[in-house]
Design a protein around this motif. Structure first.
Motif, short mmCIF file in Angstrom:
data_model
loop_
_atom_site.label_atom_id
_atom_site.label_comp_id
_atom_site.label_asym_id
_atom_site.label_seq_id
_atom_site.Cartn_x
_atom_site.Cartn_y
_atom_site.Cartn_z
N ALA A 1 -11.77 6.11 13.58
CA ALA A 1 -12.35 7.43 13.82
C ALA A 1 -11.55 8.47 13.06
CB ALA A 1 -12.38 7.75 15.31
N ILE A 2 -12.12 8.95 11.96
CA ILE A 2 -11.45 9.97 11.14
C ILE A 2 -12.40 11.16 11.03
CG2 ILE A 2 -10.21 10.43 9.00
CD1 ILE A 2 -9.99 7.46 8.55
N PRO A 3 -12.49 11.98 12.06
CA PRO A 3 -13.40 13.14 12.00
C PRO A 3 -13.01 14.15 10.94
CG PRO A 3 -11.99 13.26 13.95
CD PRO A 3 -11.76 11.92 13.34
N GLU A 4 -11.76 14.10 10.48
CA GLU A 4 -11.34 15.03 9.43
C GLU A 4 -12.17 14.85 8.16
OE1 GLU A 4 -7.66 14.09 11.92
OE2 GLU A 4 -9.42 13.06 11.14
N PHE A 5 -12.63 13.63 7.92
CA PHE A 5 -13.43 13.33 6.73
C PHE A 5 -14.83 12.82 7.10
CE2 PHE A 5 -8.94 12.57 5.62
CZ PHE A 5 -8.80 13.49 4.60
N PHE A 6 -15.22 13.02 8.36
CA PHE A 6 -16.53 12.57 8.84
C PHE A 6 -16.73 11.07 8.57
CE2 PHE A 6 -16.87 17.01 7.47
CZ PHE A 6 -17.24 17.61 8.66
N PHE A 7 -15.68 10.32 8.81
CA PHE A 7 -15.69 8.89 8.54
C PHE A 7 -15.37 8.15 9.83
CE2 PHE A 7 -13.78 4.85 7.30
CZ PHE A 7 -14.68 4.39 6.34
N ASN A 8 -16.36 7.45 10.36
CA ASN A 8 -16.18 6.70 11.61
C ASN A 8 -16.84 5.34 11.46
OD1 ASN A 8 -15.05 9.03 13.16
ND2 ASN A 8 -17.11 9.85 12.85
N ILE A 9 -16.16 4.34 11.97
CA ILE A 9 -16.69 2.97 11.93
C ILE A 9 -16.71 2.41 13.35
CG2 ILE A 9 -16.36 0.63 11.05
CD1 ILE A 9 -14.96 1.78 8.65
#
Length: 271
Positions: A263-271
């Motif tokens: 979960a990396i909301p800083e880069f809108f990247f979530n798996i």
């Protein structure tokens, strides 16, 4: 599948498969074409009579002030809508459907086994047919059934005969893998730096994508690795693992309320 079983029995007896037996064959023209034409006419008549006698179950005109609950996509897209429960839109709506299309296109280049060409068989293609049936029936078709009949208001899960209560509330606290590890496992706060915070999730993802195929090639799938070669093996196992990620993520959500592995909301990247 019935024809495949019959052909397998004929192969065990040393007999040719049904598709290669000349007796009992009919010509496409006129035998098959006439049969299909008659079926086409009968089906058209049934549909016309049906449409005249029964009104279409149309709802009220669309109203922006009253959104239907639940708001569902057409049935053939409900599988994608159900996948949105477990994955972000960029994965469920773009990456995974693209991999499905690419995977179907890649099958003839990955699987070059000549057995089964021109006739139905199961014993000679057990793994290939089982993977296809798992992907189509267990995953895709089951998601459509789940989204059609078992998802009610607020996209909550309802049993087959359960009343769709719009006020039903499910107390679900979905937790990211990083929160499980840092907060519950190590008993410390989440690191502010995103890479450190999601290090374990990133490591687990890399192991799943890159290390697991190597381990399988050395153990359970050694025969397939030798038969397919490195390039075709890694493409095939990558597509298989991507397909398998859906039931794995679903089970993780159902059993552990796991929301995101990474979960990396800083880069809108979530798996």
């Amino acid at each position: 599948m019935r024809q495949a079983v019959l052909n397998d029995e004929r192969i065990e007896k040393g007999e040719p498969v049904d598709e290669k037996v000349e007796e009992g064959r009919v010509w496409v023209w006129p035998d098959l074409v006439y049969t299909e034409l008659i079926c086409l006419i009968l089906c058209s008549v049934v549909l016309i009579v049906w449409s005249i006698l029964l009104d279409a179950p149309l709802e009220q005109p669309a109203n922006s002030a009253a959104t239907p609950n639940p708001s569902k996509a057409p049935w053939y897209f409900l599988g994608l809508q159900e996948m949105l429960v477990y994955f972000d839109p960029w994965l469920a709506g773009v990456v995974l459907p693209t991999l499905i299309i690419v995977g179907l296109m890649a099958i003839p280049y990955i699987d070059t086994n000549p057995k089964g060409n021109g006739y139905y068989t199961f014993k000679e293609r057990k793994v290939e047919i089982s993977i296809f049936l798992f992907g189509f029936v267990v995953l895709w078709s089951s998601l459509i059934v789940l989204g059609t009949f078992l998802r009610g208001p607020n996209w909550n899960f309802f049993g087959p005969f359960e009343y769709w209560d719009i006020h039903k509330l499910e107390a679900l606290t979905n937790v990211n893998l990083s929160e499980y590890i840092w907060l519950r496992g190590l008993g410390v706060g989440l690191p502010s730096q995103w890479f450190i915070r999601e290090f374990f999730g990133i490591l687990l993802t890399l192991i799943y994508i890159f290390a697991l195929p190597l381990l399988l090639a050395k153990s359970f799938l050694k025969g397939y690795y030798e038969k397919l070669g490195p390039a075709r093996y890694y493409v095939g196992i990558f597509l298989f693992l991507m397909m398998l990620s859906l039931p794995v993520k679903m089970l993780a959500r159902w059993l552990f309320n796991l929301k995101y592995v990474v979960a990396i909301p800083e880069f809108f990247f979530n798996i």
